[in-house]
Design an enzyme around this catalytic site. Structure first.
Site, mmCIF file in Angstrom:
data_model
loop_
_atom_site.group_PDB
_atom_site.id
_atom_site.type_symbol
_atom_site.label_atom_id
_atom_site.label_comp_id
_atom_site.label_asym_id
_atom_site.label_seq_id
_atom_site.Cartn_x
_atom_site.Cartn_y
_atom_site.Cartn_z
ATOM 1 N N ASP A 1 0.864 -1.190 0.000
ATOM 2 C CA ASP A 1 0.000 0.000 0.000
ATOM 3 C C ASP A 1 0.896 1.234 0.000
ATOM 4 O O ASP A 1 1.714 1.415 0.897
ATOM 5 C CB ASP A 1 -0.897 -0.036 1.244
ATOM 6 C CG ASP A 1 -1.967 1.047 1.208
ATOM 7 O OD1 ASP A 1 -3.073 0.773 1.684
ATOM 8 O OD2 ASP A 1 -1.702 2.158 0.730
ATOM 9 N N ASP B 1 -3.729 2.167 -5.298
ATOM 10 C CA ASP B 1 -2.394 2.131 -4.676
ATOM 11 C C ASP B 1 -2.175 0.909 -3.800
ATOM 12 O O ASP B 1 -1.305 0.907 -2.951
ATOM 13 C CB ASP B 1 -2.156 3.411 -3.858
ATOM 14 C CG ASP B 1 -2.787 3.369 -2.477
ATOM 15 O OD1 ASP B 1 -3.836 2.719 -2.314
ATOM 16 O OD2 ASP B 1 -2.211 3.973 -1.555
ATOM 17 N N GLU B 2 -2.944 -0.123 -4.027
ATOM 18 C CA GLU B 2 -2.937 -1.228 -3.081
ATOM 19 C C GLU B 2 -3.105 -2.566 -3.808
ATOM 20 O O GLU B 2 -3.945 -2.670 -4.699
ATOM 21 C CB GLU B 2 -4.126 -0.990 -2.152
ATOM 22 C CG GLU B 2 -4.235 -1.896 -0.996
ATOM 23 C CD GLU B 2 -5.540 -1.636 -0.222
ATOM 24 O OE1 GLU B 2 -6.185 -0.591 -0.431
ATOM 25 O OE2 GLU B 2 -5.906 -2.514 0.553
#
Ligand code: TTP
Ligand code: MG
Length: 431
Positions: A22, A132-133
């Site tokens: 993340d 983003d993960e």
């Protein structure tokens, strides 16, 4: 493993090695990447701070801004109170100021694509859950003794090649890995081997558990359940009768159990391989050689999936982040490795003499033959999900899907699967 002997513990869970990645304050990190003057300063990304605009929310804030109480989903007016805009602060203002930037999704997606390429290069299976993960199953790549080295090298590559920092958690399943990546943010690296899961989780406040949002946490606290350890030893039947199936899930997560496989969803829209040079080069023969290797990988993968392609493309990245893509569409779908090679070399010609840092080859406009139905190797995403809630978390986070969230739910890579045969390259969609 502490949980292995418990009734109902999923068998084989302890054999898996799962990473959760993340990026730290993602949108703010992207803004810093393109404007290094923002490094180390309070940065707030959001809408509604311009003169005359009264409404809006914070999408994210850098950790320096968080120290002043600014956080995601907060009304922008509140952020401006804590951190006046640097751009308009009076000259005699001597308190802290914030650097405000509007949300620029197109740019954040570009950065996300670069991270995704790295992730697909190091893992056989990647599940992208937001911009983003992602979760990575690296069971077939490393054991517990060496996963920390892999995680460190992943963090370093994201830092050096993309220019943002990510926190990484490692655990024997998705839920533990996620808690681990959150545990030491920013720039965290927390490895929780199977034998240490219960010990790691037990003291954590319940809201740090995967699937326990603020609403559930409040209710659990009211019932005297403060920590994951408390939740692990709570009565399962009572949890299920209060929260339904989700009660069982959070009970499992508190015990460090999560049998969900890390799997991508759907079918690919394209297949790509990317590869970076250790040092940027202007040797055109090296560029061609690398492109041919990538073309071979892509066509092998297309053949393995029984995929036909109608469009063939290349990507050429000049230092530091100048991304160029070229593609050619054919009159009909083909599966023709020789044709891919010649089109790729043709497209590359205009870059002869250029200094190149990274290359990619992609086939797209895919159609699939009869044989192609392998769920792990096929995916299709429409790029959307329910507002504010990651699709994989939906059923358990449902009650806490925040109405205030300004999260753009574009998925971190529209859902794709991969098995990458060789170390450096990756299967990505580099639109
Ligand atoms: P997160 O990963 O939740 O947050 P973050 O990356 O900003 O910070 P960190 O991971 O270090 O805690 O979300 C990723 C991006 O999604 C974030 O940069 C901005 C966007 N987002 C919103 O737009 N609204 C929100 O309410 C949240 C939580 C995130
Ligand atoms: Mg993040």
């Amino acid at each position: 493993m502490s949980g292995a002997g418990l009734p109902g513990a999923p068998t084989g869970d302890e054999k898996r090695v799962v990473l959760h990645v993340d990026v730290d304050c993602f949108y703010a990190a992207c803004e810093r990447r393109r404007d290094p003057a923002l490094r180390g300063k309070p940065v707030v990304v959001g809408m509604g701070y311009e003169a005359g605009a009264a409404h809006g929310a914070v999408a994210t804030a850098s950790y320096e801004a968080r120290e002043h109480g600014v956080e995601s989903a907060q009304p922008i007016s509140q952020a401006l109170e804590a951190l006046p805009r640097a751009a308009t602060a009076p000259a005699d203002h001597d308190g802290p100021v914030g650097h405000y930037r509007p949300v620029d999704m197109a740019y954040y997606r570009e950065v996300s694509d670069e991270i995704r390429a790295i992730l697909h290069g190091i893992a056989d299976v990647v599940r992208e859950v937001s911009i983003d993960e992602a979760y990575l199953d690296v069971t077939d790549r490393v054991g517990w003794h060496s996963v920390e080295i892999l995680a460190r090298s992943l963090k370093r590559r994201i830092d050096e090649e993309v220019g943002v920092t990510a926190s990484v958690g490692v655990g024997p399943n998705m839920s533990v890995a996620k808690v681990a990546s959150d545990h030491d943010k920013p720039d965290g690296l927390v490895v929780v081997p199977p034998g240490e899961v219960r010990e790691f989780l037990a003291p954590l406040p319940i809201d740090e558990l995967h699937g326990v949002g603020p609403v559930t946490a409040r209710e659990l606290r009211a019932a005297g359940i403060e920590t994951a350890g408390d939740l692990a030893s709570a009565d399962r039947g009572a949890l299920v009768s209060r929260f339904g199936a989700r009660g069982g899930t959070i009970h499992d997560h508190a015990r460090g159990r999560d049998s969900r496989p890390v799997e991508p969803v759907g079918k690919p829209k394209s297949l790509s391989s990317e590869s970076a040079f250790t040092e940027a080069t202007d040797a055109f023969d090296a560029v061609c050689e690398r492109l041919l290797r990538l073309a071979e990988e892509v066509t092998e993968r297309a053949a393995a999936r029984d995929a036909l392609y109608k469009t063939i493309g290349i990507k050429v990245v000049r230092p530091p982040f100048d991304v160029n893509t070229r593609e050619r569409s054919l009159s009909g779908p083909v599966a023709d490795p020789d044709l891919v090679e010649s089109v790729v070399l043709d497209l590359a010609e205009e870059f002869e003499g250029e200094t190149v840092r990274k290359l990619g080859v992609r086939v797209s406009n895919l159609t699939f033959g009869e044989r192609t139905q392998a769920p792990l190797d096929a995916w299709e995403g429409d790029g959307s999900a329910g507002a504010g809630v990651d699709a994989d978390d939906g059923p358990i986070d449902g009650d806490d899907g925040s109405g205030q969230s300004t999260r753009d739910d574009e998925r971190f890579g529209r859902d794709r699967a991969t098995r990458v045969p060789r170390g450096q390259t990756s299967i990505v969609d580099f639109t």
